[in-house]
Design a protein around this motif. Structure first.
Motif, PDB file in Angstrom:
ATOM      1  N   HIS A 163       0.816  -1.220   0.000  1.00 48.92           N
ATOM      2  CA  HIS A 163       0.000   0.000   0.000  1.00 48.92           C
ATOM      3  C   HIS A 163       0.851   1.273   0.000  1.00 48.92           C
ATOM      4  O   HIS A 163       0.389   2.326   0.424  1.00 48.92           O
ATOM      5  CB  HIS A 163      -0.952   0.002   1.198  1.00 48.92           C
ATOM      6  CG  HIS A 163      -0.273   0.053   2.536  1.00 48.92           C
ATOM      7  ND1 HIS A 163       0.417  -1.010   3.064  1.00 48.92           N
ATOM      8  CD2 HIS A 163      -0.168   1.047   3.445  1.00 48.92           C
ATOM      9  CE1 HIS A 163       0.898  -0.678   4.239  1.00 48.92           C
ATOM     10  NE2 HIS A 163       0.561   0.579   4.495  1.00 48.92           N
ATOM     11  N   GLU A 164       2.079   1.167  -0.493  1.00 46.23           N
ATOM     12  CA  GLU A 164       2.933   2.340  -0.641  1.00 46.23           C
ATOM     13  C   GLU A 164       3.501   2.358  -2.068  1.00 46.23           C
ATOM     14  O   GLU A 164       4.694   2.438  -2.282  1.00 46.23           O
ATOM     15  CB  GLU A 164       4.068   2.317   0.387  1.00 46.23           C
ATOM     16  CG  GLU A 164       3.591   2.494   1.825  1.00 46.23           C
ATOM     17  CD  GLU A 164       4.745   2.541   2.815  1.00 46.23           C
ATOM     18  OE1 GLU A 164       4.499   2.931   3.967  1.00 46.23           O
ATOM     19  OE2 GLU A 164       5.896   2.189   2.461  1.00 46.23           O
ATOM     20  N   GLY A 165       2.601   2.273  -3.026  1.00 46.36           N
ATOM     21  CA  GLY A 165       3.021   2.121  -4.412  1.00 46.36           C
ATOM     22  C   GLY A 165       3.253   3.430  -5.140  1.00 46.36           C
ATOM     23  O   GLY A 165       2.646   4.461  -4.836  1.00 46.36           O
ATOM     24  N   SER A 191       3.175  -6.216 -10.202  1.00 48.32           N
ATOM     25  CA  SER A 191       3.676  -5.479 -11.361  1.00 48.32           C
ATOM     26  C   SER A 191       2.692  -4.420 -11.813  1.00 48.32           C
ATOM     27  O   SER A 191       3.076  -3.415 -12.427  1.00 48.32           O
ATOM     28  CB  SER A 191       3.978  -6.452 -12.510  1.00 48.32           C
ATOM     29  OG  SER A 191       2.800  -7.166 -12.887  1.00 48.32           O
ATOM     30  N   HIS A 192       1.399  -4.617 -11.545  1.00 50.32           N
ATOM     31  CA  HIS A 192       0.356  -3.671 -11.932  1.00 50.32           C
ATOM     32  C   HIS A 192      -0.720  -3.639 -10.855  1.00 50.32           C
ATOM     33  O   HIS A 192      -0.923  -4.625 -10.136  1.00 50.32           O
ATOM     34  CB  HIS A 192      -0.289  -4.066 -13.266  1.00 50.32           C
ATOM     35  CG  HIS A 192       0.645  -3.998 -14.431  1.00 50.32           C
ATOM     36  ND1 HIS A 192       1.596  -4.963 -14.664  1.00 50.32           N
ATOM     37  CD2 HIS A 192       0.777  -3.075 -15.430  1.00 50.32           C
ATOM     38  CE1 HIS A 192       2.285  -4.647 -15.758  1.00 50.32           C
ATOM     39  NE2 HIS A 192       1.799  -3.508 -16.243  1.00 50.32           N
ATOM     40  N   ALA A 193      -1.422  -2.506 -10.764  1.00 50.71           N
ATOM     41  CA  ALA A 193      -2.494  -2.368  -9.788  1.00 50.71           C
ATOM     42  C   ALA A 193      -3.621  -1.539 -10.374  1.00 50.71           C
ATOM     43  O   ALA A 193      -3.397  -0.641 -11.200  1.00 50.71           O
ATOM     44  CB  ALA A 193      -1.972  -1.710  -8.508  1.00 50.71           C
ATOM     45  N   PHE A 216      -6.145  -3.765  -1.620  1.00 54.77           N
ATOM     46  CA  PHE A 216      -5.665  -3.507  -0.259  1.00 54.77           C
ATOM     47  C   PHE A 216      -5.216  -2.053  -0.179  1.00 54.77           C
ATOM     48  O   PHE A 216      -4.391  -1.603  -0.969  1.00 54.77           O
ATOM     49  CB  PHE A 216      -4.512  -4.461   0.070  1.00 54.77           C
ATOM     50  CG  PHE A 216      -3.943  -4.280   1.455  1.00 54.77           C
ATOM     51  CD1 PHE A 216      -4.709  -4.544   2.572  1.00 54.77           C
ATOM     52  CD2 PHE A 216      -2.640  -3.842   1.634  1.00 54.77           C
ATOM     53  CE1 PHE A 216      -4.191  -4.377   3.842  1.00 54.77           C
ATOM     54  CE2 PHE A 216      -2.110  -3.671   2.899  1.00 54.77           C
ATOM     55  CZ  PHE A 216      -2.892  -3.936   4.015  1.00 54.77           C
ATOM     56  N   PHE A 217      -5.776  -1.301   0.760  1.00 57.99           N
ATOM     57  CA  PHE A 217      -5.563   0.144   0.831  1.00 57.99           C
ATOM     58  C   PHE A 217      -5.825   0.795  -0.531  1.00 57.99           C
ATOM     59  O   PHE A 217      -5.158   1.752  -0.919  1.00 57.99           O
ATOM     60  CB  PHE A 217      -4.161   0.474   1.337  1.00 57.99           C
ATOM     61  CG  PHE A 217      -4.085   0.558   2.846  1.00 57.99           C
ATOM     62  CD1 PHE A 217      -3.902   1.767   3.487  1.00 57.99           C
ATOM     63  CD2 PHE A 217      -4.213  -0.584   3.620  1.00 57.99           C
ATOM     64  CE1 PHE A 217      -3.849   1.840   4.867  1.00 57.99           C
ATOM     65  CE2 PHE A 217      -4.166  -0.531   5.002  1.00 57.99           C
ATOM     66  CZ  PHE A 217      -3.985   0.688   5.639  1.00 57.99           C
ATOM     67  N   GLY A 218      -6.779   0.209  -1.235  1.00 61.98           N
ATOM     68  CA  GLY A 218      -7.152   0.755  -2.535  1.00 61.98           C
ATOM     69  C   GLY A 218      -6.179   0.473  -3.652  1.00 61.98           C
ATOM     70  O   GLY A 218      -6.336   1.017  -4.747  1.00 61.98           O
ATOM     71  N   GLN A 219      -5.176  -0.418  -3.433  1.00 63.97           N
ATOM     72  CA  GLN A 219      -4.174  -0.609  -4.479  1.00 63.97           C
ATOM     73  C   GLN A 219      -3.621  -2.020  -4.634  1.00 63.97           C
ATOM     74  O   GLN A 219      -3.457  -2.488  -5.749  1.00 63.97           O
ATOM     75  CB  GLN A 219      -3.012   0.382  -4.287  1.00 63.97           C
ATOM     76  CG  GLN A 219      -2.367   0.361  -2.898  1.00 63.97           C
ATOM     77  CD  GLN A 219      -1.330   1.462  -2.727  1.00 63.97           C
ATOM     78  OE1 GLN A 219      -0.170   1.307  -3.110  1.00 63.97           O
ATOM     79  NE2 GLN A 219      -1.764   2.573  -2.151  1.00 63.97           N
TER      80      GLN A 219
END
Length: 376
Positions: free
Chosen positions: A71-73, A152-154, A144-147
């Motif tokens: 969740h820190e992407g 590799s992709h979200a 998860f946490f919106g992401q």
């Protein structure tokens, strides 16, 4: 009937998956749906490894498993949904936590207290219950946490994406979306630290050290870090701390009051350790304020504090989520401080390829690195 991945029309991605509580992450091929009208598809460049990812992996905080966490992407947009008009393919972005942006706290500029925060961030699905990820056996928890950015992709709701300049160091920026934002935001927003404050930071992990840097950027003249690891204490002194305290060397209160007899006016408590919290409360000074951001090891953990000193000192204790920050405005603020040389968060970061996620977890727990960032 579940279609084999090789026959599916969905996008094929690589992700780190957690399948059972406390188990190592496994690198797997998954399917990812196309973005819906309000979503964007982001090619992840890097993702920070946060303590919250690990407490969810261990199911101390619940998200349905199997799941893709992260969740820190940060990354680059590859496609946008039909209703997205302010973002475009090629944009560099940092991914924030999920918030509805419609409830009373969100409208008031406090999205970290969104009325739907728990479901949006820990539910493992979109608000309608659908999951965007699948393996050969069926659905895998996503968003998860919106992401779900250990991948590799979200897919991310456009309203929770922060566009950044292409000149910014994208691979480093992901942790600004949670851990670093939490430490710095609590210091700058909740505690409103200024030059007149005596700041104490309990815990020298990435959240605490972000608080140290933020306090220094705010001009605080006295910044004390409490941490049992000598390496963290030494590092803090290079980031702006003026004093350090080893809690294993004697009573914390005595050591702190030897430095500042009147106690601390602002305290950031990041450890989530009940003893550490009680030690921090004991050094609150007149009109002091203590902000707790650490996740305890047990959901029913309690702290015992003496009431009379709080009353007589006019002191206060509060909890804080995500640094009381709105990522859309606070992340650009942190990037500006970084570019001015006043918030050198990059010095905390050690990069690991996503395939080495379990090594990164081990190294972060052991204190061999401060902030692990997984590169894709």
């Amino acid at each position: 009937m579940v279609r084999p991945i090789s026959e599916s029309k969905n996008m094929k991605i690589t992700a780190a998956v957690v399948r059972t509580a406390g188990a190592p992450f496994t690198i797997e091929a998954l399917e990812l749906e196309s973005p819906r009208a309000d979503e964007v598809l982001v090619r992840i460049v890097a993702t920070g490894l946060c303590h919250t990812d690990l407490v969810v992996r261990d199911q101390l905080l619940p998200t349905p498993l199997p799941a893709v966490l992260g969740h820190e992407g940060s990354g680059v947009i590859e496609a946008v949904g039909a209703d997205v008009h302010d973002l475009a393919p090629g944009d560099h972005v940092v991914l924030g936590f999920a918030a509805c942006r419609e409830c009373q706290p969100c409208v008031a500029g406090e999205p970290s207290y969104c009325a739907h925060f728990a479901g949006l961030n820990f539910g493992g699905s979109r608000p309608d219950g659908s999951k965007a990820l699948a393996d050969v056996d069926g659905a895998v928890s996503s968003h998860f946490f919106g992401q779900s950015s250990f991948a590799s992709h979200a897919l991310v709701a456009a309203k929770n994406v922060v566009k950044v300049a292409t000149s910014a160091p994208l691979a480093l920026l992901g942790p600004l979306g949670c851990g670093i934002m939490t430490g710095a935001g609590t210091v700058l927003n909740t505690l409103d630290v200024g030059p007149q404050d005596v700041v104490l930071v309990s815990g020298g992990g990435p959240v605490g050290l972000s608080g140290v840097m933020a306090a220094a950027a705010a001009g605080a003249q006295t910044i004390i870090l409490v941490d049992p690891l000598a390496s963290r204490r030494d590092f803090a002194l290079t980031l702006g701390a003026t004093h350090v305290v080893d809690p294993t060397a004697g009573a914390v209160e005595g050591q702190v009051r030897a430095i500042v007899p009147g106690g601390a006016t602002r305290i950031l408590e990041t450890s989530g350790n009940m003893t550490a919290i009680e030690q921090a409360v004991a050094v609150l000074g007149s009109r002091g304020k203590l902000a707790m951001v650490g996740v305890p090891k047990a959901l029913d953990a309690t702290v015992t504090v003496a009431a009379l000193p709080l009353v007589s000192l006019g002191a206060s204790i509060c909890g804080v989520t995500e640094g009381d920050a709105d990522p859309r405005t606070f992340i650009p603020r942190l990037i500006a401080l970084y570019e001015e040389g006043r918030f050198p968060f990059d010095r905390m970061i050690t990069e690991y390829p996503i395939a080495q996620i379990n090594q990164a977890v081990e190294d972060q727990y052991a204190g061999r690195c401060v902030k692990a960032v997984l590169t894709m």
